[in-house]
Enzyme design. Structure first.
Site, PDB file in Angstrom:
ATOM      1  N   ASP A  85      -9.940   2.893   1.722  1.00  0.00           N
ATOM      2  CA  ASP A  85     -10.131   2.517   3.131  1.00  0.00           C
ATOM      3  C   ASP A  85     -10.749   3.688   3.898  1.00  0.00           C
ATOM      4  OD1 ASP A  85      -9.028  -0.051   2.947  1.00  0.00           O
ATOM      5  OD2 ASP A  85      -6.997   0.664   3.331  1.00  0.00           O
ATOM      6  N   LYS A 102       0.797  -1.235   0.000  1.00  0.00           N
ATOM      7  CA  LYS A 102       0.000   0.000   0.000  1.00  0.00           C
ATOM      8  C   LYS A 102       0.831   1.287   0.000  1.00  0.00           C
ATOM      9  CE  LYS A 102      -4.107  -1.881   2.269  1.00  0.00           C
ATOM     10  NZ  LYS A 102      -5.174  -1.617   3.259  1.00  0.00           N
TER      11      LYS A 102
END
Ligand code: ATR
Length: 281
Positions: A108, A71
């Site tokens: 997210d 990420k």
């Protein structure tokens, strides 16, 4: 549905990737909406991430999700990054645009916010949120607080330096972030209208998070990033105390929606049946 030669393609890159629930989740939606498409696990070692991302447009992929450990590293390998994802320092979704450029974002953040909103709970955002932990998940959670109406959050982390670094990095979000000592966490509960565990404490195999909720506000909402088990010791304690709660699985389901929409052209629904399907894994 059978795949045709025109099937739309996406997947998730991770290392290892076998633990990822995303293929199961996206696979459910592909079947539900009868889409000619596939979403596959892509086991990509860290040293291959750059090449793997660059290959996406060349092999006709519409994009991918990124999971551990990619990420943060992926920020260097995409063409554009949305503003909040840059501040947070991580992306989990890549979309290949019509010109073949890679656009990175962090869903997210909105996934967390949507999960909270899905409760219908009236948050009193004039009181701060209490965020426990200061890792990657905490960064996404804090970025989401603004869209939930908060102007202030208290942060506690076992390693205080990490919380201080987080507060510094997230300064562009224009939220007031107060870093407190780890052992003050139960005192800070008193003033919080939202309590979030972003640490791995409470996960299967890990010790529980020790947090005294006795003095919590009656209208506080308690949530946990951990979703294995679904009902963490923290959520059990919150329920026993009569507080509103939401488990962490909803964040996983909601974060998947923007990618699915971009790759496959349908805004998918998060339903009880989807939850049950993902949990059956
Ligand atoms: P993620 O990206 O999922 O947030 P991470 O960056 O490894 O994962 O962060 C894990 C978080 O859990 C951190 O806040 C970590 O605290 P430290 O920064 O002090 O390491 C927290 N954590 C993990 N194990 C813990 C434990 N036993 N006690 C307290 N906090 C713990």
């Amino acid at each position: 549905m059978m795949l045709s030669g025109k099937a739309k393609l996406a997947g998730v890159m991770g290392w290892p990737v076998s633990h990822s629930r995303s293929p199961r989740l996206h696979g459910y939606w592909l079947a539900q909406y009868g889409i000619d498409g596939a979403y596959v696990p892509l086991a990509v070692a860290p040293e291959n991430l750059k090449d793997a991302l660059a290959a996406l447009p060349k092999i006709g992929f519409r994009g991918c999700n990124l999971t551990i450990p990619h990420k943060e590293a992926a920020l260097d390998y995409v063409n554009t990054i949305d503003e909040t994802a840059r501040v947070v320092g991580a992306i989990n979704t890549v979309v290949v645009d019509d010109a073949g450029a890679l656009r990175g974002s962090n869903t997210d953040i909105e996934g967390f916010a949507q999960n909270i909103r899905s409760t219908g709970h009236m948050l009193d955002a004039s009181h701060p949120a209490l965020v426990i932990g200061a890792g990657g998940a905490a960064r996404a959670v804090i970025a989401a607080l603004k869209s939930l109406g908060f102007t202030r959050a208290a942060i506690v982390n076992r390693t205080p330096e990490r919380a201080k670094a987080l507060a510094k990095d997230l300064a562009p979000l224009a939220l007031t972030l107060d870093v407190h000592a780890w052992d003050r966490r139960s005192d800070l509960v008193k003033d919080a209208s939202l309590v979030v565990n972003t640490t791995s404490l409470g996960m299967n195999g890990a010790p529980p998070l020790a947090l005294d909720l006795a003095a919590a506000r009656d209208d506080a909402l308690v949530t946990d990033i951990v979703y294995a088990p679904l009902e963490t010791p923290l959520l059990q304690a919150a329920r026993a105390r009569g507080l509103a709660c939401v488990d962490g699985l909803g964040m996983l389901l909601h974060q998947a929606r923007p990618g699915f929409r971009a790759w496959f052209g349908v805004d998918p629904e998060v339903t009880p049946a989807l939850r049950a399907h993902v949990l059956k894994d």
